[in-house]
Design an enzyme around this catalytic site. Structure first.
Site, PDB file in Angstrom:
ATOM      1  CG  HIS A  80      -2.039  -1.034   1.122  1.00  0.00           C
ATOM      2  ND1 HIS A  80      -2.461  -1.604  -0.057  1.00  0.00           N
ATOM      3  CD2 HIS A  80      -2.797  -1.609   2.102  1.00  0.00           C
ATOM      4  CE1 HIS A  80      -3.425  -2.478   0.194  1.00  0.00           C
ATOM      5  NE2 HIS A  80      -3.648  -2.511   1.494  1.00  0.00           N
ATOM      6  CG  HIS A 105      -7.970  -0.342   1.966  1.00  0.00           C
ATOM      7  ND1 HIS A 105      -8.650  -1.124   2.864  1.00  0.00           N
ATOM      8  CD2 HIS A 105      -6.860  -1.040   1.620  1.00  0.00           C
ATOM      9  CE1 HIS A 105      -7.965  -2.236   3.076  1.00  0.00           C
ATOM     10  NE2 HIS A 105      -6.872  -2.216   2.325  1.00  0.00           N
ATOM     11  CD  GLU A 111      -8.322  -3.448  -0.827  1.00  0.00           C
ATOM     12  OE1 GLU A 111      -7.143  -3.140  -0.992  1.00  0.00           O
ATOM     13  OE2 GLU A 111      -8.685  -4.374  -0.090  1.00  0.00           O
TER      14      GLU A 111
HETATM   15  C1  BGC Z   1      -4.633  -6.383   1.762  1.00  0.00           C
HETATM   16  C2  BGC Z   1      -4.578  -7.106   3.079  1.00  0.00           C
HETATM   17  C3  BGC Z   1      -4.235  -6.116   4.147  1.00  0.00           C
HETATM   18  C4  BGC Z   1      -5.293  -5.038   4.148  1.00  0.00           C
HETATM   19  C5  BGC Z   1      -5.020  -3.948   5.162  1.00  0.00           C
HETATM   20  C6  BGC Z   1      -5.697  -5.354   1.851  1.00  0.00           C
HETATM   21  O1  BGC Z   1      -5.740  -4.628   0.660  1.00  0.00           O
HETATM   22  O2  BGC Z   1      -4.848  -7.251   0.688  1.00  0.00           O
HETATM   23  O3  BGC Z   1      -3.642  -8.160   3.039  1.00  0.00           O
HETATM   24  O4  BGC Z   1      -4.164  -6.716   5.398  1.00  0.00           O
HETATM   25  O5  BGC Z   1      -5.378  -4.448   2.892  1.00  0.00           O
HETATM   26  O6  BGC Z   1      -3.766  -3.458   5.018  1.00  0.00           O
END
Ligand code: BGC
Length: 378
Positions: free
Chosen positions: A133, A203, A340
């Protein structure tokens, strides 16, 4: 007498000119302070609304959607997005990325490395050996510049060349609009001055029964995908595009999340539930429906459409009751799900995946629409 009338008329005209602009059938945006970051940057909360009662709260920190108040079939309005009441909630870890715009690269890049134009780039690593991210201080932890207009809010963030290890100065713009069709429309665009990679997504964790109102296991999901990208133990795609046929990942027909979220399948075990990218059918043909989710009791439905080739279906597997959210609600495991919309994780290391590269002179553009509706439930 005439003079008095003229003054009164002038006063009225002045008042009308100062009044917030209201178009027929639409509401004006509102702005209020949401506090200051540790370095003293002001953060604002904008509220966008339509005339049917739908409202979205968006803060300039992380371009985060803090609330999504949507009508239900019985005339009630419920907030369906997980989040925090205060800026501190968003700043203090552990970071679940509630409602945030994730960038420069959403999801994981293996070992935080990739090559582009013959140069190897090393990224900030923040998830075991991998980059997740956008790194240690991704787009979700930056203060964006806001430009409101009617039922829309345009947010811009300029990410410097080399930030978190990514090449090129990237100017990213995200426009949120609350439409009269009870949609939250998200339009992404970006420009770079040097070739780079990017993967922008939102998200938001949804719970269509209302945020904090229990788990999402009863939600019925359909995903328009024949294939998904299986992962290794670090949740990095193996490169395979696997058929969902006869697996717990088959959501081509509507099925409750809870039916198979604990299935005895290797991929479910690796993800601790669903935490996988789906390869959307018919991608590349413009805005298309990616997924539909219904909460049977309220009859509330979310339909997700996107121009992106993939969607990460994540069932809040890492929520564990340590985060206290809005209204004092405690978020336990599986209290929210995310859809997402995105390019596939680790695309910079997978030339066979749709490319996430952006060259100078080209504009990245992408649209995702979250549409809410409600039919009377049981
Ligand atoms: C990811 C997860 C992660 C979550 C929060 C998601 O987009 O795929 O693995 O734990 O985001 O960070």
């Amino acid at each position: 007498m005439f003079q008095k009338l003229a003054v009164a008329a002038g006063l009225m005209a002045a008042l009308i000119a100062c009044a917030p602009k209201k178009e027929t059938g639409s509401q004006e945006w509102k702005k209020q302070s949401f506090g200051k970051t540790a370095s003293g940057e002001e953060v604002e909360l904008y509220t966008l609304a339509n005339s049917r009662g739908m409202e979205a709260g968006v803060i300039t920190y992380g371009a985060i959607v803090t609330s999504l108040k949507v009508p239900d079939a019985k005339g009630g309005i419920v907030d369906v997005a997980l989040g925090f009441d205060t800026l501190e909630g968003y700043i203090l870890g552990p970071d679940p990325y509630f409602g945030a715009i994730v960038g420069r690269y959403g999801n994981r890049i293996a070992k935080g490395r990739f090559s582009l134009g013959g140069v190897e780039y090393k990224l900030a690593v923040n998830n075991g050996a991998n980059a997740l991210h956008g790194g240690l201080r991704g787009f979700d932890k930056q203060v964006w510049k806001a430009k409101p207009a009617g039922q829309s809010l345009e947010l811009t963030y300029v990410s410097k060349d080399g930030e978190e290890g990514y090449p090129g100065t990237l100017t990213a713009t995200v426009a949120y609009t609350v439409t009269e069709q009870n949609e939250l429309r998200i339009e992404y665009s970006a420009l770079t001055d040097k070739e780079t990679v990017l993967n922008l997504t939102n998200h938001t964790y949804f719970n269509l029964a209302g945020q904090g109102e229990g788990d999402i296991l009863g939600h019925i999901v359909t995903i328009n995908a024949d294939r998904f990208t299986p992962v290794d133990a670090g949740l990095i795609p193996t490169g395979e595009l696997r058929s969902v046929e006869r697996t717990a990942f088959d959501f081509r027909q509507p099925i409750a999340i809870g039916e198979r979220v604990n299935a005895a399948e290797e991929q479910i075990k690796l993800g601790k539930g669903y935490d996988h990218n789906y390869v959307l059918n018919g991608a590349g043909g413009g805005l298309a429906v990616a997924a539909t989710v219904t909460e049977p009791k309220s009859g509330r439905t979310l339909q997700v459409s996107t121009t992106e080739p993939g969607v990460q279906f994540y069932t809040g597997n890492f929520l564990d009751g340590t985060l206290k959210g809005k209204g004092g609600k405690v978020y336990q495991q599986r209290y929210g799900f995310c859809l997402e919309t995105q390019h596939f994780p680790d695309s910079p290391n997978r030339p066979e995946f749709p490319s996430a590269a952006l060259k100078p002179g080209a504009r990245f553009q992408s649209t995702t629409v979250f549409k809410f509706s409600a039919t009377p439930g049981s």
